[in-house]
Every structure is written in structure tokens, then in C-alpha cells.
Design an enzyme around this catalytic site. Sequence first.
Site, short mmCIF file in Angstrom:
data_model
loop_
_atom_site.label_atom_id
_atom_site.label_comp_id
_atom_site.label_asym_id
_atom_site.label_seq_id
_atom_site.Cartn_x
_atom_site.Cartn_y
_atom_site.Cartn_z
N ASP A 66 -0.91 -1.88 -8.04
CA ASP A 66 -1.11 -3.09 -7.24
C ASP A 66 -0.67 -4.36 -7.94
O ASP A 66 -0.58 -5.41 -7.31
CB ASP A 66 -2.59 -3.18 -6.82
CG ASP A 66 -2.94 -2.07 -5.85
OD1 ASP A 66 -2.13 -1.81 -4.95
OD2 ASP A 66 -4.00 -1.44 -6.03
N HIS A 161 -3.81 0.27 2.51
CA HIS A 161 -2.53 -0.20 1.98
C HIS A 161 -1.41 0.53 2.73
O HIS A 161 -1.63 1.62 3.27
CB HIS A 161 -2.38 0.17 0.50
CG HIS A 161 -3.03 -0.78 -0.46
ND1 HIS A 161 -3.88 -0.35 -1.46
CD2 HIS A 161 -2.93 -2.12 -0.61
CE1 HIS A 161 -4.28 -1.40 -2.17
NE2 HIS A 161 -3.72 -2.48 -1.67
N CYS A 248 -1.22 4.85 -6.63
CA CYS A 248 -1.90 3.67 -7.19
C CYS A 248 -2.02 3.71 -8.71
O CYS A 248 -2.15 2.68 -9.35
CB CYS A 248 -3.32 3.56 -6.64
SG CYS A 248 -3.51 4.00 -4.94
C1 CIR Z 1 -9.20 -1.47 -4.62
O1 CIR Z 1 -9.97 -1.60 -3.66
O2 CIR Z 1 -8.40 -2.34 -4.92
C2 CIR Z 1 -9.28 -0.21 -5.45
N1 CIR Z 1 -10.60 0.30 -5.45
C3 CIR Z 1 -8.31 0.82 -4.93
C4 CIR Z 1 -6.88 0.40 -5.03
C5 CIR Z 1 -5.94 1.47 -4.57
N2 CIR Z 1 -4.60 1.07 -4.79
C6 CIR Z 1 -3.58 1.41 -4.03
O3 CIR Z 1 -3.77 2.01 -2.97
N3 CIR Z 1 -2.39 1.01 -4.41
#
Ligand code: CIR
Length: 253
Positions: A66, A161, A248
Amino acid sequence: MFSNVIVKKPGKSYVEGLTTSDLGTPNYEELLVQHEAYVEALKTCGVEVTYLEADEAFPDSTFVEDTAVLTKDFAVVSNPGAASRNGEIVEMEQVLKGLYEKIYYIESPGTLDGGDVLQADNTFYIGISERTNQQGAEQLKAILEKEDYVAHIVPLKEFFHLKTGIAYLGDNKMVLAGEFVEDELFSSYDKIVIPKEDEYSANCILVNDFVIIPAGYPATKQKIEQAGYSVIELPMSEFQKQDGGLSCLSLRF
Ligand code: CIR
């Protein structure tokens, strides 16, 4: 082909991270085992691994995807849309400065999570979500077009996402779930359709000669093998509890 990946060890604070799921509290020991297996799988795929140590100040920071969008030639430092995650870009910027000469930035009021960005050859798809806003998506589109890529903005209806429900496997093959299955934007791809009950497995990653998928989805495994790929399955339960998937956990370039 990818030659490098960046991963980050989850800290103990991971269990206090953001989640919308009701799958329970992650088990930290199990989480570390699953993360180790993920790193080993990437090594099997033949990439060099940049391994960042855990940072307890950022519970969700193992989800490095991210914090940036990477290509062979340049990096874009994102501007994560969740307040508790935004500071993750400080370390990532330093890491990327050691790897890239050309770095762009998404700037406020634009927000962007790398999980909302999918590359398919010379085309990028940028989701607008709870985390990525119109300005952030437009900033990234402008950067990508300046660099001679094609970019499309995709407002999300249900997915968390963009990459929660879509993955590109190369060779014009696109894994699609939910709202993306009938979307005209993806009509020219050879589709591998993932039904609702297997939706979590739509977040899979092609890393060189392998497609890595979450364990427990035999129908997805079969479809991807039938499409001609070697599949590696990984247990992902402790990441799924915090809304995280395979893509992720790394930045691949
Ligand atoms: C969040 O809510 O940001 C994290 N718990 C999970 C992020 C997952 N990232 C992604 O799908 N790229």
C-alpha cells in the site's frame, strides 16, 4: 519478470491493526510462520528479497504494497488513505531512494493505497476506494501517462481494494471476481472467473514462473493450473483476519 521484492516483518502490534473482518484475533506465532513461508516462496520464484524489520508503531505495515507503486524505471510513493498507516511511507521512501533514481509522490489532498493499483503489461488500473480518492487516482494516472503507460480509473462498488478482486497473470490472462467479472473494462482479457465463495483467492500473484495463491481454494488452483501455470499455495489465515491478501505483503519489481 521480477528480480526484486520488498517485504516487512509483522510486529506484535499487528493484532491491533485495521480490519473489517470478523475472523477473530490473529495469532502472532502463526502469523510469523505464515510470513516466513511467504518470503521462502518468493525466494523459490527467484527474486532478491529486501527484508525490512518490524515497526511496532505501525500495526499494518507488513502490508507494504500500500505504500508505493513500482515499475522497472520509477517508483511512486503513495499517500495511504488510512491515518494510522500514512506514516508507513517515511521508511519506504528511504528504502526506495536506495533502489530508484526517479521517484514520484502522491500528494494530499490526494490519497492512494498501492492495493488499488494493478498493472497489466503497459496498462494500469487504479481503483477509487475508501482509501484512494479521485485526486490520488488522477495524480497517479498523470504520472503513468507521462511515463507512456495507459491508465484507467475504476470506481469500486464493493471491494476493499482494487486488487482484492483482480489479478493479472500475464499473457492476457486476468483473474476476476465479483464486480469486475462483467466490467467492460476487462472484456478483452482471457478471464479466469472466481466465484463468490472463493473470492479471497482472487488476490493471487504471478511471480516469474509461479502463481502464488492462498491455500484452501482447490477450484482456483485447478483453474490456474489449467491456464498453464505452476501454483504455490500458502496458508494466509492470519493475514486474512486483518483484510490482507498475498499481493499486499510485498512490492515486486
Ligand atoms: C488495512 O486495513 O490497511 C490492512 N489491515 C490491510 C491492508 C491490505 N492491503 C492490501 O489489500 N493491499
